[in-house]
Design a protein around this motif. Structure first.
Motif, PDB file in Angstrom:
ATOM      1  N   SER A   1     -26.610 -31.012 110.916  1.00 26.49           N
ATOM      2  CA  SER A   1     -27.548 -32.137 110.970  1.00 26.49           C
ATOM      3  C   SER A   1     -26.802 -33.432 110.674  1.00 26.49           C
ATOM      4  CB  SER A   1     -28.673 -31.972 109.956  1.00 26.49           C
ATOM      5  OG  SER A   1     -29.438 -30.828 110.240  1.00 26.49           O
ATOM      6  N   ASP A   2     -26.883 -34.352 111.617  1.00 27.15           N
ATOM      7  CA  ASP A   2     -26.214 -35.635 111.458  1.00 27.15           C
ATOM      8  C   ASP A   2     -27.242 -36.755 111.361  1.00 27.15           C
ATOM      9  OD1 ASP A   2     -23.835 -34.287 111.737  1.00 27.15           O
ATOM     10  OD2 ASP A   2     -23.593 -34.784 113.856  1.00 27.15           O
ATOM     11  N   GLY A   3     -26.897 -37.791 110.605  1.00 25.21           N
ATOM     12  CA  GLY A   3     -27.728 -38.989 110.535  1.00 25.21           C
ATOM     13  C   GLY A   3     -27.212 -40.009 111.522  1.00 25.21           C
ATOM     14  N   PHE A   4     -28.119 -40.513 112.349  1.00 25.32           N
ATOM     15  CA  PHE A   4     -27.747 -41.504 113.355  1.00 25.32           C
ATOM     16  C   PHE A   4     -28.520 -42.796 113.128  1.00 25.32           C
ATOM     17  CE2 PHE A   4     -27.141 -37.363 115.383  1.00 25.32           C
ATOM     18  CZ  PHE A   4     -25.871 -37.495 115.922  1.00 25.32           C
ATOM     19  N   THR A   5     -27.864 -43.889 113.381  1.00 28.56           N
ATOM     20  CA  THR A   5     -28.560 -45.170 113.374  1.00 28.56           C
ATOM     21  C   THR A   5     -28.992 -45.437 114.810  1.00 28.56           C
ATOM     22  OG1 THR A   5     -26.489 -46.355 113.695  1.00 28.56           O
ATOM     23  CG2 THR A   5     -27.235 -46.055 111.431  1.00 28.56           C
ATOM     24  N   SER A   6     -29.782 -46.432 115.002  1.00 35.03           N
ATOM     25  CA  SER A   6     -30.226 -46.724 116.366  1.00 35.03           C
ATOM     26  C   SER A   6     -30.233 -48.223 116.588  1.00 35.03           C
ATOM     27  CB  SER A   6     -31.627 -46.161 116.607  1.00 35.03           C
ATOM     28  OG  SER A   6     -32.574 -46.908 115.890  1.00 35.03           O
ATOM     29  N   GLU A   7     -30.263 -48.587 117.852  1.00 38.16           N
ATOM     30  CA  GLU A   7     -30.322 -50.009 118.189  1.00 38.16           C
ATOM     31  C   GLU A   7     -31.724 -50.554 117.961  1.00 38.16           C
ATOM     32  OE1 GLU A   7     -27.666 -51.892 119.026  1.00 38.16           O
ATOM     33  OE2 GLU A   7     -26.466 -50.109 118.619  1.00 38.16           O
ATOM     34  N   GLY A   8     -32.705 -49.644 117.866  1.00 37.04           N
ATOM     35  CA  GLY A   8     -34.089 -50.083 117.762  1.00 37.04           C
ATOM     36  C   GLY A   8     -34.400 -50.840 116.496  1.00 37.04           C
ATOM     37  N   LYS A   9     -33.708 -50.493 115.408  1.00 32.88           N
ATOM     38  CA  LYS A   9     -33.912 -51.172 114.137  1.00 32.88           C
ATOM     39  C   LYS A   9     -35.391 -51.262 113.755  1.00 32.88           C
ATOM     40  CE  LYS A   9     -29.561 -52.070 113.326  1.00 32.88           C
ATOM     41  NZ  LYS A   9     -28.845 -51.423 112.242  1.00 32.88           N
ATOM     42  N   HIS A  10     -36.052 -50.114 113.764  1.00 34.00           N
ATOM     43  CA  HIS A  10     -37.452 -50.087 113.341  1.00 34.00           C
ATOM     44  C   HIS A  10     -37.585 -50.642 111.924  1.00 34.00           C
ATOM     45  CE1 HIS A  10     -41.582 -48.783 113.100  1.00 34.00           C
ATOM     46  NE2 HIS A  10     -41.311 -48.138 111.987  1.00 34.00           N
ATOM     47  N   THR A  11     -36.642 -50.255 111.065  1.00 41.12           N
ATOM     48  CA  THR A  11     -36.524 -50.870 109.749  1.00 41.12           C
ATOM     49  C   THR A  11     -35.142 -51.511 109.700  1.00 41.12           C
ATOM     50  OG1 THR A  11     -35.638 -48.850 108.757  1.00 41.12           O
ATOM     51  CG2 THR A  11     -38.036 -49.163 108.669  1.00 41.12           C
ATOM     52  N   PHE A  12     -34.745 -52.031 108.567  1.00 40.43           N
ATOM     53  CA  PHE A  12     -33.462 -52.744 108.491  1.00 40.43           C
ATOM     54  C   PHE A  12     -32.299 -51.895 108.981  1.00 40.43           C
ATOM     55  CE2 PHE A  12     -29.633 -54.253 106.353  1.00 40.43           C
ATOM     56  CZ  PHE A  12     -29.646 -55.591 106.743  1.00 40.43           C
ATOM     57  N   ALA A  13     -32.245 -50.643 108.550  1.00 43.79           N
ATOM     58  CA  ALA A  13     -31.162 -49.734 108.974  1.00 43.79           C
ATOM     59  C   ALA A  13     -31.786 -48.361 109.239  1.00 43.79           C
ATOM     60  CB  ALA A  13     -30.066 -49.660 107.938  1.00 43.79           C
ATOM     61  N   SER A  14     -32.600 -48.303 110.282  1.00 46.68           N
ATOM     62  CA  SER A  14     -33.294 -47.063 110.636  1.00 46.68           C
ATOM     63  C   SER A  14     -32.305 -45.918 110.828  1.00 46.68           C
ATOM     64  CB  SER A  14     -34.066 -47.238 111.951  1.00 46.68           C
ATOM     65  OG  SER A  14     -35.036 -48.238 111.826  1.00 46.68           O
ATOM     66  N   GLN A  15     -32.784 -44.725 110.547  1.00 46.96           N
ATOM     67  CA  GLN A  15     -31.949 -43.536 110.725  1.00 46.96           C
ATOM     68  C   GLN A  15     -32.814 -42.418 111.282  1.00 46.96           C
ATOM     69  OE1 GLN A  15     -28.942 -41.675 107.750  1.00 46.96           O
ATOM     70  NE2 GLN A  15     -30.928 -40.875 107.180  1.00 46.96           N
ATOM     71  N   TYR A  16     -32.244 -41.650 112.168  1.00 50.74           N
ATOM     72  CA  TYR A  16     -32.901 -40.427 112.599  1.00 50.74           C
ATOM     73  C   TYR A  16     -31.895 -39.293 112.475  1.00 50.74           C
ATOM     74  CZ  TYR A  16     -30.513 -41.039 117.117  1.00 50.74           C
ATOM     75  OH  TYR A  16     -29.574 -41.193 118.111  1.00 50.74           O
ATOM     76  N   VAL A  17     -32.398 -38.084 112.471  1.00 54.01           N
ATOM     77  CA  VAL A  17     -31.534 -36.920 112.272  1.00 54.01           C
ATOM     78  C   VAL A  17     -31.493 -36.105 113.551  1.00 54.01           C
ATOM     79  CG1 VAL A  17     -31.202 -34.793 110.945  1.00 54.01           C
ATOM     80  CG2 VAL A  17     -32.024 -36.870 109.807  1.00 54.01           C
ATOM     81  N   GLY A  18     -30.297 -35.681 113.915  1.00 53.36           N
ATOM     82  CA  GLY A  18     -30.121 -34.853 115.096  1.00 53.36           C
ATOM     83  C   GLY A  18     -28.865 -34.027 114.942  1.00 53.36           C
ATOM     84  N   ARG A  19     -28.464 -33.394 116.015  1.00 54.18           N
ATOM     85  CA  ARG A  19     -27.256 -32.561 116.015  1.00 54.18           C
ATOM     86  C   ARG A  19     -26.206 -33.183 116.897  1.00 54.18           C
ATOM     87  NH1 ARG A  19     -28.344 -26.355 115.899  1.00 54.18           N
ATOM     88  NH2 ARG A  19     -26.444 -26.592 114.749  1.00 54.18           N
TER      89      ARG A  19
END
Ligand SMILES: [Zn+2]
Length: 90
Positions: free
Chosen positions: A72-90
């Motif tokens: 499981s890796d934490g990824f940031t996104s360009e969307g910036k839903h919050t200041f430094a949004s993160q989602y988890v994926g593989r």
């Protein structure tokens, strides 16, 4: 750290919170940003995050594509839903 994502963390008393370092710093810093705008989150949620951190239940993820648990890796996104949004994926 939007309340619609973080509020309710108290329902998981044994959970560890994995949060981007920039997200943590942005919402817990005591000094307001130069813009003077308040961070759009609930003070109770920030207090809960600080408490969890003092209890050793917060892990800060520093940047994009960082492994947080095996598989499981934490990824940031360009969307910036919050200041430094993160989602988890593989
Ligand atoms: Zn949100």
């Amino acid at each position: 750290m939007h309340s619609d994502h973080f509020d309710g963390v108290d329902l998981f008393p044994k959970a560890t919170v994995w949060i981007q370092k920039d997200e943590f710093n942005h919402y817990t810093r005591e000094v307001k940003p130069p813009s003077g705008k308040a961070a759009p989150t609930e003070p109770d949620d920030v207090a809960a995050l600080v408490k969890l951190n003092k209890e050793g239940r917060v892990r800060l993820v520093d940047g994009d594509a960082k492994e947080i648990l095996p598989g499981s890796d934490g990824f940031t996104s360009e969307g910036k839903h919050t200041f430094a949004s993160q989602y988890v994926g593989r």
